[in-house]
Design a protein around this motif. Sequence first.
Motif, mmCIF file in Angstrom:
data_model
loop_
_atom_site.group_PDB
_atom_site.id
_atom_site.type_symbol
_atom_site.label_atom_id
_atom_site.label_comp_id
_atom_site.label_asym_id
_atom_site.label_seq_id
_atom_site.Cartn_x
_atom_site.Cartn_y
_atom_site.Cartn_z
ATOM 1 N N LEU A 1 0.866 -1.174 0.000
ATOM 2 C CA LEU A 1 0.000 0.000 0.000
ATOM 3 C C LEU A 1 0.903 1.225 0.000
ATOM 4 C CD1 LEU A 1 -3.008 0.923 0.248
ATOM 5 C CD2 LEU A 1 -2.661 1.002 2.719
ATOM 6 N N ASP A 2 0.726 2.087 -0.984
ATOM 7 C CA ASP A 2 1.652 3.206 -1.133
ATOM 8 C C ASP A 2 1.142 4.484 -0.469
ATOM 9 O OD1 ASP A 2 -0.411 3.792 -2.805
ATOM 10 O OD2 ASP A 2 0.774 3.998 -4.635
ATOM 11 N N ILE A 3 0.072 4.385 0.331
ATOM 12 C CA ILE A 3 -0.428 5.536 1.069
ATOM 13 C C ILE A 3 -0.650 5.126 2.518
ATOM 14 C CG2 ILE A 3 -1.591 6.592 -0.925
ATOM 15 C CD1 ILE A 3 -4.235 5.488 0.220
ATOM 16 N N LYS A 4 -0.643 6.112 3.397
ATOM 17 C CA LYS A 4 -0.956 5.842 4.795
ATOM 18 C C LYS A 4 -2.445 6.049 4.991
ATOM 19 C CE LYS A 4 0.430 6.985 9.501
ATOM 20 N NZ LYS A 4 1.310 7.830 10.351
ATOM 21 N N PHE A 5 -3.149 4.984 5.351
ATOM 22 C CA PHE A 5 -4.602 5.060 5.451
ATOM 23 C C PHE A 5 -5.065 4.394 6.731
ATOM 24 C CE2 PHE A 5 -8.954 3.670 4.786
ATOM 25 C CZ PHE A 5 -9.541 4.776 4.181
ATOM 26 N N SER A 6 -6.088 4.970 7.357
ATOM 27 C CA SER A 6 -6.676 4.371 8.560
ATOM 28 C C SER A 6 -8.146 4.754 8.652
ATOM 29 C CB SER A 6 -5.934 4.822 9.826
ATOM 30 O OG SER A 6 -6.057 6.215 9.994
ATOM 31 N N CYS A 7 -8.925 3.883 9.301
ATOM 32 C CA CYS A 7 -10.351 4.141 9.495
ATOM 33 C C CYS A 7 -10.538 5.005 10.735
ATOM 34 C CB CYS A 7 -11.119 2.836 9.704
ATOM 35 S SG CYS A 7 -10.805 1.567 8.482
ATOM 36 N N GLU A 8 -11.425 5.947 10.637
ATOM 37 C CA GLU A 8 -11.789 6.708 11.826
ATOM 38 C C GLU A 8 -12.814 5.904 12.604
ATOM 39 O OE1 GLU A 8 -13.738 11.006 13.154
ATOM 40 O OE2 GLU A 8 -13.173 10.632 11.072
ATOM 41 N N ARG A 9 -12.461 5.554 13.826
ATOM 42 C CA ARG A 9 -13.353 4.725 14.631
ATOM 43 C C ARG A 9 -14.367 5.593 15.367
ATOM 44 N NH1 ARG A 9 -9.814 1.046 18.325
ATOM 45 N NH2 ARG A 9 -8.858 3.035 18.817
#
Length: 307
Positions: A64-72
């Motif tokens: 994965l070439d981007i930093k991604f996270s779900c907002e909980r």
Amino acid sequence: KELKQLDDYEIHGDTLVSDLADDDLIESYKDYLRDVAGVQNKTADKRLSILNMMFYVAKKRKHLDIKFSCERYNVDSGNIHYLTDQEEKQVLDTFKLLGKGDHWEVAQVLLDKGCRQDDLWRITERCIDWDRKYPTVFIKASKNGKDRTLKITERCLPIFKRRMTGNPSMRLFPFNNDWMRNGWKTMKEKLGRTEGWYTPHILRHTCGSRLAQENMSAKYIQDYLGHKSIQATFRYMHLATDNLDACVDVLNKRNGSVTVKTDNGALQNLQLTQQQLSEVAKLISSFNTNQSKDTKDIVSDKETVNL
């Protein structure tokens, strides 16, 4: 499996993690959890955490070439359960009654260190620094935590000392989660506790809750428990019921006002004069410059400040 339920996206077993890293998809998934699956926010947060770990690993492995996270949802702090002093005593006494001395010791360390069980199992003898005035233990964090070096509490010092063998690579607590879970289950049944949240992890929550109840700052609690995100720490802060009063106390002290107890035990606010403040400052200074003397001697040598 649940992501497949979303009609707007073509999701299957071979879907790339990079295809899941989409804000609209995640929001649709959260809507699905709430409106279709009917799960509670606490459960939804656990599933979103799993996705976040997938994204983290994918990023680390360069898939994965981007930093991604779900907002909980950041579940309401009221979900935090912790032991009262009486409940702690029941737990420790029951472990001793059952002859589970190792569980008795582990429970005390988890209560005072506030670490995860996995963190405790990895502590070796080289992690203990006995050369300091106050011995410390280095905790290598697991999961999304942070490494930290903590002073060992008075009640845990004998436990750590007793477990030393002289082998730096020897684990002080050579156990695992299954061992702890089985011993906890026996103790739990003996006490007649049936709550689903009554697990060994409550010992970590108890540590964080007690620090909050003593009005420790969120930053200090975060560092002590090894939380990577301050959001995890904020779950405890609702327990600091007197934190706003403490702010007023700080301002009162800055303004020369103090609270003292009268002969009948009632609290009374006093305003100190500049001369009285100067006397207090001198008395405090005497403690700093006479650390080698007995505290009682220092007090007896000084004239009592007349309030």
